[in-house]
Design a protein around this motif. Structure first.
Motif, PDB file in Angstrom:
ATOM      1  N   ALA A 209      -9.703  -1.698  -1.594  1.00 44.12           N
ATOM      2  CA  ALA A 209      -9.389  -1.990  -2.992  1.00 44.12           C
ATOM      3  C   ALA A 209     -10.148  -3.206  -3.493  1.00 44.12           C
ATOM      4  O   ALA A 209     -10.499  -4.101  -2.728  1.00 44.12           O
ATOM      5  CB  ALA A 209      -7.885  -2.238  -3.125  1.00 44.12           C
TER       6      ALA A 209
ATOM      7  N   LEU B 155      -0.413   4.312  -2.057  1.00 39.67           N
ATOM      8  CA  LEU B 155      -1.804   4.736  -1.888  1.00 39.67           C
ATOM      9  C   LEU B 155      -1.903   5.984  -1.019  1.00 39.67           C
ATOM     10  O   LEU B 155      -1.175   6.138  -0.040  1.00 39.67           O
ATOM     11  CB  LEU B 155      -2.630   3.617  -1.250  1.00 39.67           C
ATOM     12  N   THR B 156      -2.830   6.864  -1.383  1.00 37.71           N
ATOM     13  CA  THR B 156      -3.088   8.046  -0.570  1.00 37.71           C
ATOM     14  C   THR B 156      -3.873   7.630   0.676  1.00 37.71           C
ATOM     15  O   THR B 156      -4.403   6.515   0.742  1.00 37.71           O
ATOM     16  CB  THR B 156      -3.918   9.076  -1.352  1.00 37.71           C
TER      17      THR B 156
ATOM     18  N   ALA C 107     -10.555   3.718   1.624  1.00 38.99           N
ATOM     19  CA  ALA C 107     -11.555   3.119   0.735  1.00 38.99           C
ATOM     20  C   ALA C 107     -11.327   1.630   0.509  1.00 38.99           C
ATOM     21  O   ALA C 107     -12.263   0.904   0.194  1.00 38.99           O
ATOM     22  CB  ALA C 107     -11.552   3.850  -0.603  1.00 38.99           C
TER      23      ALA C 107
ATOM     24  N   ASP D 144      -6.808   8.649   1.511  1.00 35.50           N
ATOM     25  CA  ASP D 144      -8.186   8.375   1.079  1.00 35.50           C
ATOM     26  C   ASP D 144      -8.309   6.992   0.444  1.00 35.50           C
ATOM     27  O   ASP D 144      -9.275   6.280   0.685  1.00 35.50           O
ATOM     28  CB  ASP D 144      -8.671   9.435   0.090  1.00 35.50           C
ATOM     29  N   GLN D 145      -7.343   6.613  -0.381  1.00 33.68           N
ATOM     30  CA  GLN D 145      -7.366   5.300  -1.002  1.00 33.68           C
ATOM     31  C   GLN D 145      -7.238   4.191   0.046  1.00 33.68           C
ATOM     32  O   GLN D 145      -7.880   3.155  -0.064  1.00 33.68           O
ATOM     33  CB  GLN D 145      -6.253   5.172  -2.040  1.00 33.68           C
ATOM     34  N   ARG D 146      -6.423   4.419   1.053  1.00 34.72           N
ATOM     35  CA  ARG D 146      -6.268   3.418   2.118  1.00 34.72           C
ATOM     36  C   ARG D 146      -7.561   3.275   2.915  1.00 34.72           C
ATOM     37  O   ARG D 146      -7.901   2.203   3.366  1.00 34.72           O
ATOM     38  CB  ARG D 146      -5.123   3.780   3.047  1.00 34.72           C
TER      39      ARG D 146
ATOM     40  N   VAL E  37       0.822  -1.212   0.000  1.00 31.22           N
ATOM     41  CA  VAL E  37       0.000   0.000   0.000  1.00 31.22           C
ATOM     42  C   VAL E  37       0.855   1.260   0.000  1.00 31.22           C
ATOM     43  O   VAL E  37       0.358   2.356   0.258  1.00 31.22           O
ATOM     44  CB  VAL E  37      -0.985   0.007   1.203  1.00 31.22           C
TER      45      VAL E  37
END
Length: 87
Positions: A52, A43-44, A50, A46-48, A40
């Motif tokens: 995957a 990943l930003t 959300a 926010d991506q973390r 990870v």
């Protein structure tokens, strides 16, 4: 005595079990990718948050289906838990 095996890294060759220095990993818990590590690092925040959708040959929908994994509210740093499969 059982031999300790290292977790497989998602997306890497099946024989590649070495983590890379300076990279961050979360363990995947449950579902078709149970026990694998996901890199990870890129990943930003926010991506973390959300999670995957990860392609897997072992999803409910067969090869090429996706498994959804994400952090839990009580443990946002990991492991990421299986949320279900999608086509």
């Amino acid at each position: 005595m059982t031999e300790h095996t290292r977790p497989r890294i998602y997306g890497a060759d099946h024989t590649d079990t070495d983590t890379r220095p300076g990279h961050e990993y979360v363990q995947l818990d449950g579902g078709p990718l149970d026990g694998q590590l996901l890199d990870v690092t890129g990943l930003t925040a926010d991506q973390r948050t959300a999670g995957a959708y990860l392609i897997t040959p072992h999803s409910t929908y067969g090869p090429g289906g996706c498994a959804s994994y994400g952090p839990t509210f009580s443990r946002p740093a990991g492991p990421w838990v299986w949320e279900g499969d999608t086509p």
